[in-house]
Design an enzyme around this catalytic site. Structure first.
Site, mmCIF file in Angstrom:
data_model
loop_
_atom_site.group_PDB
_atom_site.id
_atom_site.type_symbol
_atom_site.label_atom_id
_atom_site.label_comp_id
_atom_site.label_asym_id
_atom_site.label_seq_id
_atom_site.Cartn_x
_atom_site.Cartn_y
_atom_site.Cartn_z
ATOM 1 N N GLY A 229 36.136 43.318 48.312
ATOM 2 C CA GLY A 229 37.113 44.234 47.726
ATOM 3 C C GLY A 229 38.474 43.593 47.530
ATOM 4 O O GLY A 229 38.605 42.372 47.551
ATOM 5 N N LEU B 214 40.030 43.643 44.719
ATOM 6 C CA LEU B 214 39.575 42.849 43.574
ATOM 7 C C LEU B 214 40.734 42.326 42.726
ATOM 8 O O LEU B 214 41.746 42.999 42.541
ATOM 9 C CB LEU B 214 38.641 43.705 42.700
ATOM 10 C CG LEU B 214 37.401 44.260 43.411
ATOM 11 C CD1 LEU B 214 36.536 45.037 42.427
ATOM 12 C CD2 LEU B 214 36.593 43.155 44.074
ATOM 13 N N HIS B 215 40.556 41.103 42.235
ATOM 14 C CA HIS B 215 41.519 40.481 41.330
ATOM 15 C C HIS B 215 40.740 39.880 40.163
ATOM 16 O O HIS B 215 39.506 40.034 40.092
ATOM 17 C CB HIS B 215 42.349 39.420 42.073
ATOM 18 C CG HIS B 215 41.528 38.459 42.873
ATOM 19 N ND1 HIS B 215 40.659 37.553 42.300
ATOM 20 C CD2 HIS B 215 41.399 38.272 44.219
ATOM 21 C CE1 HIS B 215 40.068 36.839 43.233
ATOM 22 N NE2 HIS B 215 40.492 37.263 44.420
ATOM 23 N N HIS C 137 37.451 37.982 40.862
ATOM 24 C CA HIS C 137 36.248 38.806 41.040
ATOM 25 C C HIS C 137 35.741 39.308 39.682
ATOM 26 O O HIS C 137 34.544 39.310 39.420
ATOM 27 C CB HIS C 137 36.564 40.017 41.917
ATOM 28 C CG HIS C 137 36.974 39.697 43.320
ATOM 29 N ND1 HIS C 137 38.243 39.914 43.793
ATOM 30 C CD2 HIS C 137 36.282 39.173 44.362
ATOM 31 C CE1 HIS C 137 38.313 39.560 45.063
ATOM 32 N NE2 HIS C 137 37.151 39.092 45.442
ATOM 33 N N GLU D 98 33.084 29.587 42.949
ATOM 34 C CA GLU D 98 33.243 28.203 43.442
ATOM 35 C C GLU D 98 34.516 28.065 44.265
ATOM 36 O O GLU D 98 34.719 27.045 44.915
ATOM 37 C CB GLU D 98 33.256 27.237 42.248
ATOM 38 C CG GLU D 98 31.899 27.164 41.559
ATOM 39 C CD GLU D 98 31.874 26.207 40.376
ATOM 40 O OE1 GLU D 98 32.960 25.723 39.972
ATOM 41 O OE2 GLU D 98 30.773 25.976 39.850
ATOM 42 N N ASP E 101 35.002 29.503 46.929
ATOM 43 C CA ASP E 101 34.439 29.327 48.272
ATOM 44 C C ASP E 101 33.254 28.361 48.135
ATOM 45 O O ASP E 101 32.099 28.754 48.291
ATOM 46 C CB ASP E 101 34.007 30.685 48.829
ATOM 47 C CG ASP E 101 35.188 31.626 48.960
ATOM 48 O OD1 ASP E 101 35.848 31.594 49.995
ATOM 49 O OD2 ASP E 101 35.469 32.377 47.996
ATOM 50 N N LEU F 75 43.297 32.429 42.729
ATOM 51 C CA LEU F 75 43.437 33.860 43.056
ATOM 52 C C LEU F 75 42.638 34.149 44.320
ATOM 53 O O LEU F 75 41.553 33.623 44.528
ATOM 54 C CB LEU F 75 42.930 34.721 41.896
ATOM 55 C CG LEU F 75 43.654 34.541 40.563
ATOM 56 C CD1 LEU F 75 43.148 35.570 39.549
ATOM 57 C CD2 LEU F 75 45.174 34.659 40.722
ATOM 58 N N SER F 76 43.227 35.001 45.175
ATOM 59 C CA SER F 76 42.576 35.361 46.438
ATOM 60 C C SER F 76 43.107 36.702 46.898
ATOM 61 O O SER F 76 44.299 37.012 46.703
ATOM 62 C CB SER F 76 42.904 34.297 47.496
ATOM 63 O OG SER F 76 42.614 34.786 48.791
ATOM 64 N N SER F 77 42.234 37.493 47.516
ATOM 65 C CA SER F 77 42.698 38.779 48.070
ATOM 66 C C SER F 77 43.775 38.529 49.111
ATOM 67 O O SER F 77 44.662 39.357 49.301
ATOM 68 C CB SER F 77 41.528 39.523 48.706
ATOM 69 O OG SER F 77 40.492 39.682 47.773
HETATM 70 P P1 AMP Z 1 35.786 37.786 48.573
HETATM 71 O O1 AMP Z 1 36.020 39.204 48.154
HETATM 72 O O2 AMP Z 1 37.028 37.027 48.830
HETATM 73 O O3 AMP Z 1 34.764 37.680 49.667
HETATM 74 O O4 AMP Z 1 35.137 37.086 47.308
HETATM 75 C C1 AMP Z 1 34.008 37.617 46.675
HETATM 76 C C2 AMP Z 1 33.500 36.609 45.688
HETATM 77 O O5 AMP Z 1 34.517 36.336 44.745
HETATM 78 C C3 AMP Z 1 33.118 35.264 46.340
HETATM 79 O O6 AMP Z 1 31.940 34.790 45.714
HETATM 80 C C4 AMP Z 1 34.304 34.407 46.022
HETATM 81 O O7 AMP Z 1 33.983 33.028 45.960
HETATM 82 C C5 AMP Z 1 34.703 34.934 44.662
HETATM 83 N N1 AMP Z 1 36.095 34.616 44.371
HETATM 84 C C6 AMP Z 1 37.183 34.930 45.108
HETATM 85 N N2 AMP Z 1 38.297 34.427 44.537
HETATM 86 C C7 AMP Z 1 37.903 33.783 43.415
HETATM 87 C C8 AMP Z 1 38.569 33.051 42.392
HETATM 88 N N3 AMP Z 1 39.885 32.865 42.402
HETATM 89 N N4 AMP Z 1 37.837 32.533 41.391
HETATM 90 C C9 AMP Z 1 36.485 32.703 41.359
HETATM 91 N N5 AMP Z 1 35.796 33.381 42.288
HETATM 92 C C10 AMP Z 1 36.486 33.915 43.301
#
Ligand code: AMP
Length: 282
Positions: A31, A33-34, A37, A149, A151, A186-188
């Site tokens: 969640g 989300l950006h 995602h 990618e 992660d 980008l990151s949550s």
């Molecule tokens: P998370 O919600 O952070 O667990 O991420 C969920 C999915 O989104 C994972 O497969 C992450 O690798 C992917 N994700 C998160 N940030 C990015 C990003 N900036 N670019 C591409 N994929 C992302």
């Protein structure tokens, strides 16, 4: 867009797809989300007839001292971002649905893939990732699942688990989505950054790219690494968990660059209360 709260409801939807010989893609997320995602969702839409996005902040992948409680939970805003994309639904189970009382299963990944990078800095993190992703893939019986990618190590671990447990889902990696101006991945967790920290954070990818460039140019990797670490500290970061060059698939340490061997640079460093990670190809 439906909102499935139970495994039974998710399964019923998957069965309806299967009955019509239509394919299902799953995009697992925690969640907040950006656009990163959303890029995964768009890729999933190109690959399958129906897309489900799961939103679950998985307690088993956080250590007790980590940010499980503080992790942003904004399900209404997430649903609003997904609605225009026209996906089939969300899967938003509660913790008790995923880990009911008496849950006793553990999935331990013991491999060179997990004893380095985030696996070394966050012991047991990937065991938590492995169990939740296996459960999501088995619950949804998705034909395809898309992971970022961003992660990269997680993606390799998931490919391993999917193969080892014969889950038979096609795992697709999606490119890292970055801020258009700074290049910050980008990151949550970027939500934790103050304006000043966000400015400093934008230097991480620039320093990482320079490190990759140095390696490509044949510079001594140890010397380039130590210089890049100094630059990260000077940019305002605190603890640097790692800054390393490793082979792309098996994640073995690279000490001498071989242009014939695909390798990547990886970084994890803290700024304020946010721990940021990034990686890129050399
Ligand atoms: P998370 O919600 O952070 O667990 O991420 C969920 C999915 O989104 C994972 O497969 C992450 O690798 C992917 N994700 C998160 N940030 C990015 C990003 N900036 N670019 C591409 N994929 C992302």
């Amino acid at each position: 867009m439906q909102n499935f709260k139970t495994i039974a409801a998710l399964r019923a939807f998957q069965k309806s797809c299967k009955d019509k010989s239509e394919t299902l893609a799953l995009v697992p997320t925690m969640g907040a989300l950006h656009d990163g995602h959303l890029s995964l969702v768009k890729l999933a839409q190109q690959k399958a007839d129906h897309v489900i996005v799961s939103i679950f902040v998985n307690p088993t992948q956080f250590a007790p001292h980590e940010d499980f409680d503080a992790y942003p939970r904004v399900e209404d805003a997430d649903a609003a971002k997904l609605a225009p994309l026209g996906i089939a639904g969300l899967f938003t189970p509660r913790v008790a649905e995923m880990y009911p009382e008496g849950f006793a299963c553990n999935l331990s990944i013991t491999s060179a893939l997990t004893n380095c990078l985030c696996g070394a800095a966050r012991p047991s993190h990937f065991d938590g990732v492995a169990i939740i992703v296996s459960k999501l893939l088995l619950q949804s019986r998705a034909d395809i699942a898309v992971f970022g990618e961003k992660d990269w190590q997680q993606l390799q671990v998931i490919r391993r688990v999917n193969a080892d447990l014969n889950i038979d889902c096609e795992i697709i990696g999606a490119p890292i989505c970055r801020d258009g101006e700074s290049g910050l991945a980008l990151s949550s967790r970027n939500a934790y950054l103050s304006d000043a920290e966000r400015k400093s954070a934008g230097q991480l990818n620039v320093i990482l790219a320079a490190f990759a460039g140095d390696i490509r140019a044949g510079r001594d990797i140890d010397a380039a690494q130590s210089e890049a670490k100094d630059k990260i500290s000077a940019a305002g970061f605190g603890q640097i968990d790692y800054l390393e060059c490793r082979t792309a698939q098996s994640l073995e340490r690279v000490t001498i660059f071989n242009p014939k061997q695909a390798c990547r640079v990886f970084v994890a460093a803290k700024i304020g209360s946010a721990r940021l990670i990034d990686n890129m190809a050399v």
